[in-house]
Design an enzyme around this catalytic site. Structure first.
Site, PDB file in Angstrom:
ATOM      1  N   VAL A 103       0.883  -1.172   0.000  1.00 34.10           N
ATOM      2  CA  VAL A 103       0.000   0.000   0.000  1.00 34.10           C
ATOM      3  C   VAL A 103       0.913   1.212   0.000  1.00 34.10           C
ATOM      4  O   VAL A 103       1.897   1.264   0.744  1.00 34.10           O
ATOM      5  CB  VAL A 103      -0.911   0.032   1.247  1.00 34.10           C
ATOM      6  CG1 VAL A 103      -1.811   1.265   1.228  1.00 34.10           C
ATOM      7  CG2 VAL A 103      -1.737  -1.242   1.353  1.00 34.10           C
ATOM      8  N   CYS A 104       0.616   2.184  -0.858  1.00 33.43           N
ATOM      9  CA  CYS A 104       1.321   3.465  -0.843  1.00 33.43           C
ATOM     10  C   CYS A 104       2.827   3.251  -1.033  1.00 33.43           C
ATOM     11  O   CYS A 104       3.245   2.541  -1.939  1.00 33.43           O
ATOM     12  CB  CYS A 104       0.970   4.179   0.470  1.00 33.43           C
ATOM     13  SG  CYS A 104       1.420   5.901   0.591  1.00 33.43           S
ATOM     14  N   THR A 105       3.641   3.857  -0.169  1.00 35.97           N
ATOM     15  CA  THR A 105       5.093   3.766  -0.326  1.00 35.97           C
ATOM     16  C   THR A 105       5.658   2.440   0.165  1.00 35.97           C
ATOM     17  O   THR A 105       6.874   2.245   0.139  1.00 35.97           O
ATOM     18  CB  THR A 105       5.801   4.937   0.379  1.00 35.97           C
ATOM     19  OG1 THR A 105       5.400   4.951   1.753  1.00 35.97           O
ATOM     20  CG2 THR A 105       5.459   6.248  -0.288  1.00 35.97           C
ATOM     21  N   THR A 123       1.968   3.471  -6.593  1.00 33.48           N
ATOM     22  CA  THR A 123       2.345   3.899  -5.252  1.00 33.48           C
ATOM     23  C   THR A 123       1.646   5.218  -4.962  1.00 33.48           C
ATOM     24  O   THR A 123       0.787   5.664  -5.731  1.00 33.48           O
ATOM     25  CB  THR A 123       3.886   4.022  -5.131  1.00 33.48           C
ATOM     26  OG1 THR A 123       4.228   4.269  -3.767  1.00 33.48           O
ATOM     27  CG2 THR A 123       4.448   5.130  -6.008  1.00 33.48           C
TER      28      THR A 123
END
Length: 193
Positions: A103-105, A123
């Protein structure tokens, strides 16, 4: 019983971890017949201080007995870049056939471990340059909320992580089950602004 682990670390973005946790723990607890067990893990099993200062306590230390791994994002991903132990754990999970997701970074950690080489990925919207700097052969998709490329699934930030988690339930237990989970947690996004 298949094991699902969500990684916690100092500086983890709370909703990057807890959004998927809401979906996946609702699934595993309400539909035990599907046979999955969910847990929150940290490197050493100790509590972590998240990005917005929430203190999160994992169930146990990470283990190699994992079939689905979720790596959330947050500012705390940066100190983990280049960490041989983190890289090794991610590689072992992937090599033994676990579904590795971010998830995300959290995608930065997957890239740092070499798991995004030549692979489409997404990202957090302002971190694509960082992702590409770590893994120049990845194929960044700036528009996708989540990308399923087989044994690796990446998602953008916060709400996209929830959507990805519902996709994982769909993939692992079917569309009807994913709809039951979505209804159970009453996830019906309709932003007020």
């Amino acid at each position: 019983m298949p094991q699902l682990q969500i990684l916690l670390f100092d500086g983890v973005e709370e909703l990057d971890a807890m959004g998927p946790w809401e979906v996946l723990s609702a699934w595993t607890r309400q539909f035990a017949e599907d046979g999955w067990r969910a847990s929150l893990v940290s490197r050493d099993g100790r509590a972590v201080t998240a990005a917005k200062t929430a203190v999160l306590t994992p169930h146990h230390a990470w283990s190699d007995d994992v079939d689905l791994l979720i790596v959330p994002g947050g500012a705390g991903t940066r100190p983990l870049l280049g960490d041989a132990e983190v890289r090794g754990w991610l590689h072992r999970a992937h090599d033994r056939g676990a579904l590795v997701t971010s998830v995300c970074t959290g995608a930065l950690l997957l890239a740092d471990a070499g798991l995004l080489a030549g692979r489409p990925a997404t990202t957090y919207h302002s971190c694509f340059d960082e992702l590409f700097a770590i893994e120049p052969t990845c194929l960044p998709d700036r528009e996708a909320r989540w990308i399923d490329s087989g044994e690796i699934v990446t998602s953008a930030g916060v709400s996209a992580g929830i959507d990805m988690a519902l996709h994982l339930v769909d993939r692992l237990a079917g569309t009807d089950r994913a709809r039951q989970v979505r209804r159970a947690i009453q996830y019906d996004p309709l932003p007020p602004v």
